[in-house]
Structure formats: structure tokens, C-alpha cells
Design an enzyme around this catalytic site. Structure first.
Site, PDB file in Angstrom:
ATOM      1  N   CYS A 170      30.930  60.806  33.743  1.00 37.62           N
ATOM      2  CA  CYS A 170      31.335  60.622  32.298  1.00 37.62           C
ATOM      3  C   CYS A 170      30.083  60.881  31.389  1.00 37.62           C
ATOM      4  O   CYS A 170      28.762  60.468  31.749  1.00 37.62           O
ATOM      5  CB  CYS A 170      31.730  59.447  31.893  1.00 37.62           C
ATOM      6  SG  CYS A 170      32.011  59.308  30.166  1.00 37.62           S
TER       7      CYS A 170
ATOM      8  N   CYS B 252      28.495  54.138  26.380  1.00 40.12           N
ATOM      9  CA  CYS B 252      29.758  53.406  26.451  1.00 40.12           C
ATOM     10  C   CYS B 252      29.870  52.153  27.475  1.00 40.12           C
ATOM     11  O   CYS B 252      29.254  52.103  28.566  1.00 40.12           O
ATOM     12  CB  CYS B 252      31.019  54.407  26.759  1.00 40.12           C
ATOM     13  SG  CYS B 252      32.687  53.702  26.911  1.00 40.12           S
TER      14      CYS B 252
ATOM     15  N   CYS C 245      33.193  51.977  31.734  1.00 37.09           N
ATOM     16  CA  CYS C 245      33.353  52.208  33.182  1.00 37.09           C
ATOM     17  C   CYS C 245      31.975  51.945  33.587  1.00 37.09           C
ATOM     18  O   CYS C 245      31.100  52.951  33.707  1.00 37.09           O
ATOM     19  CB  CYS C 245      33.628  53.639  33.320  1.00 37.09           C
ATOM     20  SG  CYS C 245      35.333  54.083  32.825  1.00 37.09           S
TER      21      CYS C 245
ATOM     22  N   CYS D 298      37.674  61.130  27.821  1.00 38.78           N
ATOM     23  CA  CYS D 298      37.486  59.828  28.728  1.00 38.78           C
ATOM     24  C   CYS D 298      37.881  60.135  30.134  1.00 38.78           C
ATOM     25  O   CYS D 298      39.101  60.617  30.391  1.00 38.78           O
ATOM     26  CB  CYS D 298      38.266  58.877  27.987  1.00 38.78           C
ATOM     27  SG  CYS D 298      38.319  57.425  29.089  1.00 38.78           S
TER      28      CYS D 298
ATOM     29  N   PHE E  24      54.535  34.371  32.102  1.00 36.15           N
ATOM     30  CA  PHE E  24      53.867  35.259  31.389  1.00 36.15           C
ATOM     31  C   PHE E  24      54.291  36.522  31.749  1.00 36.15           C
ATOM     32  O   PHE E  24      53.696  37.542  32.047  1.00 36.15           O
ATOM     33  CB  PHE E  24      52.385  35.236  32.054  1.00 36.15           C
ATOM     34  CG  PHE E  24      51.732  33.747  31.917  1.00 36.15           C
ATOM     35  CD1 PHE E  24      51.022  33.263  30.672  1.00 36.15           C
ATOM     36  CD2 PHE E  24      51.755  32.954  32.988  1.00 36.15           C
ATOM     37  CE1 PHE E  24      50.335  32.163  30.997  1.00 36.15           C
ATOM     38  CE2 PHE E  24      51.173  31.623  33.110  1.00 36.15           C
ATOM     39  CZ  PHE E  24      50.602  31.369  32.029  1.00 36.15           C
TER      40      PHE E  24
ATOM     41  N   ASP F 284      54.765  28.383  24.414  1.00 41.75           N
ATOM     42  CA  ASP F 284      53.310  28.475  24.844  1.00 41.75           C
ATOM     43  C   ASP F 284      53.011  27.715  26.152  1.00 41.75           C
ATOM     44  O   ASP F 284      53.224  26.250  26.224  1.00 41.75           O
ATOM     45  CB  ASP F 284      52.797  27.572  23.696  1.00 41.75           C
ATOM     46  CG  ASP F 284      51.190  27.315  23.829  1.00 41.75           C
ATOM     47  OD1 ASP F 284      50.746  27.856  24.864  1.00 41.75           O
ATOM     48  OD2 ASP F 284      50.590  26.728  22.884  1.00 41.75           O
TER      49      ASP F 284
ATOM     50  N   CYS G 258      44.187  38.937  37.074  1.00 38.45           N
ATOM     51  CA  CYS G 258      43.440  39.727  36.456  1.00 38.45           C
ATOM     52  C   CYS G 258      41.830  39.170  36.329  1.00 38.45           C
ATOM     53  O   CYS G 258      40.915  39.808  35.970  1.00 38.45           O
ATOM     54  CB  CYS G 258      43.627  40.242  35.215  1.00 38.45           C
ATOM     55  SG  CYS G 258      43.970  39.153  33.778  1.00 38.45           S
TER      56      CYS G 258
END
Length: 460
Positions: A83, A89, A92, A173, A321, A369, A415
Site C-alpha cells: 500500500c 495510515c 494495515c 485501499c 450478541f 443489555d 475478536c
């Protein structure tokens, strides 16, 4: 004479003289690590087996951070970043590392965090093959910031700069799907022709199975001339173009919406399953709603989750979730009953719409919640299987209700390996055993690590 307080200089932030360091490993955020005067030094951009020249930028009691000045001896795994915006940036941050080495690093970081933070013993038969895919042009969605500079009368379109709120104007990108990457420069030129360019917020681009989508955030009503200009641009590039106002109201500029229907076109992706039914599922999503940006990896991830959970025709499955139904929809093809719970009301409604769209009547969605007291939630009770797909903070609070749910199997999609490791301790304390652990390379060229873990209840 009056005396005024004068702040002492922050020694922890002062630059040091240039140092030569040997990098030994990467931390779990992808920074190089070295030893200096009894401290661990973190050097972003450096790789193991490299000798580098650095300057210390921050010193704490037990560690320091350093700025990479020069690579004196490069690693064999070092690659030239593809890139042109890589240095500025903030996206990445591992392009300088060979993609196979990236995946080895992520696998090692995952197992180390699960061992150290989760107190897990990881036998080799527990480690599942990593889910991997294309290393470039994999993102089907991105949000570009639009910032107007009064001095230059120019609108910048781009991504956030590394460790800064400043914008890096980008022309392409390389992790964004090619059709979306190719739109960045034409969009930047087009938006700068608008009279209302100072009233634009961000631009969200999506590649869906029903075409290219763009959502332009506007803070004021656009003049008719700007609407005509944008409509012509969208028609030329075959884009479904929408605007989103301060109240999150969507208005479709192109193609024109039938006034009798008055409903905007929503992007969607398909979910196929390998279970008893080969029925393809259609999952629609609205701008701003969370969806997995890597379609290829998401497809494989959903398949693996279903295989690991192995839902049966007489079983109740709870999906916490659940978002817009990414896992709930395919699970409903095999289970007797699937209950999806999500904290964002708009996503709950979209999930309900997706269930209706796919004619699934054994699927219900609820708003809650999941970090709060769930005592009085009607959906909370005995289930057979549990799927968790929380945000980075994890599912610690939700797992406090395991005794009431008592699922035989739990699939945890994560994640953030650190919160997965922490939450795995709760599962183990509640009588579960880690059976499978797999790395999911959702974001190649970055340090971000996704993972999937299977826990089974000990029947003894």
C-alpha cells in the site's frame, strides 16, 4: 515577585539517544520486542531476528516504547508494503511481514494468551486448522472519513492516521474489495464538486450480492443541484446511493425508490449451510449495523461454528450478541428452536426481518443489555447449545448465567483473544472443558486476531 507554577518536563516522553537493539519476538499487538537495561522495549514496525536503530519515546518502570529509525539487519520474513499509504495510515499495520509469518504469529499469540491468561492446557489435538482466505482485497465494507478544510476549501476522504485523529487522504485501499477501492478517487473528486461539501460526515462503501452501495452522511439538507450531481455520479458508476441525516434517516438517491413502497434498498449477503438443508439464506443489513467485513472468512466461520455445535432437530440453541442473525439464521435450519439476543434495537429488528425474509418460524429475536441483570428475561432458561459472538470486551457478564442455561456445548467466537482467555476461566470453573481452539484470520495485513473455541460440559 509573583511565582507561577511551571510544569516539570515529562521525562517518560523524552527522546533518547539512538540505540541499537536486537528484536527477539512480537507482542500480541504486532510490535517488535527487545531488551534494554532490564526493560522490555516495544518497537512498532520491527520484526524478530532484526537488528534495528531506535529512539526511546516513552519510558515506564518496567517497559519502554521506541520509534524505529532504521533497519540495520532485516528479517527474511520482511516484505515491502504493497500500500502506498502504509507509513501514514493506521489500518494495515503488518504489511511489512510475510502473510504466512503473520498467521504463524497470530496462532502463537492466541495459544500464548489462552495458556497464560486462561490457565488452559492446550494439547495439540485441541488446536484446529486456522481459517484463512485471500490476503488482499477481502473487505466488503469500509467507512471513510470526510473532513473539510476551510483554508483550502478542500474535502479530504480517507482513513485515520496511525495514533492520531488526523485523516490520511487515500487513493486506493489494497485490503478493500477491488470495486470499492476503485471508487475512492472518483468519489473524492465528485464530493469536492458539491456546494455542501462542508456538511458531509463520512462515506460508507459496501459490496453486497445485490451490487455496490454507498451511504453518505450529511449534517444538512442537500441543495437540489448537489442531489442531481450525486444522482448522475451514482448512475454512471452503477451504485445504490443513499444519504443518512442526523436522525439516522436514510434517503435513497439512486436508483429512484417507488414512492408507493417508500423503502430503501438494503444490501445483503448469502449464507449457505452444509446441514440437512441446502437452502441459501439471505441476510440483509442496514448502514451502521455490524456485519463481518470478510465474506469468505465469515462463510467458513459460520460453517465451522455449526459443525462444532452440531445442533439437532430436538434442541434449543441460544445465540447471544446475535447481530442481524449471521449465526442464528443457519442454526435455525437444524435446531428445533433458536433464540437470538442483541443489545442494539435496530439490529434486533433487522434480525426479525431476516427471519421473516427467509420464512424461518422457529427463530425469535430479543433486545437485552447482555452486561446487565438478566434475571427477569423470559428467554433466559435451560438450553441445549450456546453460541457467543461478543464485542472486544467479551462475554464475562453473560457467562454468570451459565448455571441457569446449562448448555451441553458452547461455541465462543472472539475478536479479542485476551477477553476469550479471561472468559474461558469462567467456563472451566463452571464445569466446561476446552475441546477445540482455532485461529480465524479475518483481517490479514493487520495484527487483529479472531478465534473460535468449543467448550463441552463435563458429564461426570
Amino acid at each position: 515577585m509573583a511565582q507561577f507554577f511551571k510544569a516539570k518536563p515529562n521525562k517518560s516522553k523524552q527522546l533518547s539517544a539512538k540505540l541499537s537493539l536486537d528484536i527477539t519476538q512480537l507482542d500480541h499487538l504486532g510490535a517488535g520486542m527487545a531488551q534494554y537495561q532490564g526493560k522490555v522495549v516495544f518497537v512498532a514496525g520491527a520484526l524478530p531476528n532484526e537488528q534495528v536503530t531506535v529512539q526511546l519515546t516513552e519510558q515506564k518502570k518496567s517497559y519502554a516504547k521506541a520509534k524505529l529509525i532504521k533497519i540495520d539487519q532485516a528479517s527474511a520474513a520482511r516484505r515491502e508494503p504493497l500500500c502506498p499509504h502504509y507509513v501514514q495510515c493506521g489500518g494495515c499495520d503488518l504489511q511489512h511481514l510475510d502473510v504466512d509469518a503473520q498467521r504463524e504469529f497470530k496462532q502463537q499469540a492466541l495459544t500464548e494468551l489462552m495458556t497464560k491468561l486462561g490457565n488452559n492446557t492446550l494439547e495439540q489435538n485441541i488446536i484446529a486448522p486456522a481459517i484463512t482466505g485471500d490476503a488482499w482485497h477481502y473487505r466488503r465494507r469500509a467507512r471513510l472519513a470526510a473532513v473539510f478544510d476551510k483554508k483550502t476549501n478542500h474535502l479530504q476522504l480517507g482513513f485515520r492516521q496511525s495514533a492520531s485523529s488526523n485523516i490520511v487522504s487515500v487513493t486506493q485501499c489494497n485490503v478493500l474489495a477491488k470495486p470499492l477501492s476503485d471508487l475512492i478517487t472518483p468519489f473524492a473528486v465528485n464530493l469536492n464538486q458539491l456546494k455542501s461539501k462542508a456538511s458531509l460526515g463520512h462515506l460508507e462503501l459496501s459490496l453486497a450480492e445485490n451490487g455496490l452501495f454507498a451511504v453518505l452522511r450529511v449534517t444538512k439538507v442537500l441543495p437540489a443541484s448537489d442531489i442531481r450531481w450525486l444522482t448522475e455520479f451514482a448512475a454512471k458508476h452503477q451504485i445504490c446511493l443513499l444519504t443518512q441525516d442526523n436522525d439516522s434517516q436514510l434517503t435513497q438517491l439512486h436508483p429512484k425508490v417507488d414512492e408507493a413502497v417508500a423503502k430503501v434498498t438494503l444490501p445483503y449477503y448469502s449464507l449457505t449451510t452444509s446441514g440437512d438443508s441446502e437452502q441459501p439464506l439471505r441476510c440483509e443489513f442496514t448502514p451502521g449495523n455490524f456485519v463481518q467485513v470478510n465474506g469468505e472468512i465469515n462463510h467458513a466461520m459460520v460453517q465451522q461454528a455449526i459443525t462444532w455445535l452440531d445442533p439437532q432437530k430436538d434442541e434449543r440453541v441460544l445465540d447471544l450478541f446475535c447481530g442481524v442473525g449471521n449465526f442464528s439464521l443457519p442454526l435455525a435450519l437444524s435446531a428445533s428452536k433458536v433464540i437470538g439476543v442483541e443489545g442494539v434495537p435496530e439490529m434486533v429488528q433487522q434480525a426479525k426481518d431476516n427471519a421473516t425474509l427467509n420464512h424461518l418460524d422457529n427463530l425469535s429475536f430479543h433486545h437485552a443489555d447482555l452486561s446487565a441483570d438478566l434475571t427477569h428475561e423470559k428467554w433466559l432458561g435451560k438450553i441445549d447449545k450456546l453460541l457467543l459472538d461478543p464485542a472486544r470486551t467479551g462475554a464475562f457478564e453473560s457467562l454468570q448465567w451459565l448455571k441457569k442455561m446449562r448448555p451441553k456445548k458452547v461455541v465462543y467466537v472472539s475478536c479479542n483473544p485476551a477477553s476469550l482467555a479471561r472468559d474461558s476461566k469462567v467456563l472451566i470453573e463452571q464445569g466446561y472443558q476446552l475441546r477445540q481452539l482455532g485461529m480465524v484470520d479475518m483481517f490479514p495485513q493487520t495484527h487483529h486476531i479472531e478465534a473460535m473455541a468449543l467448550f463441552e460440559l463435563n458429564v461426570e
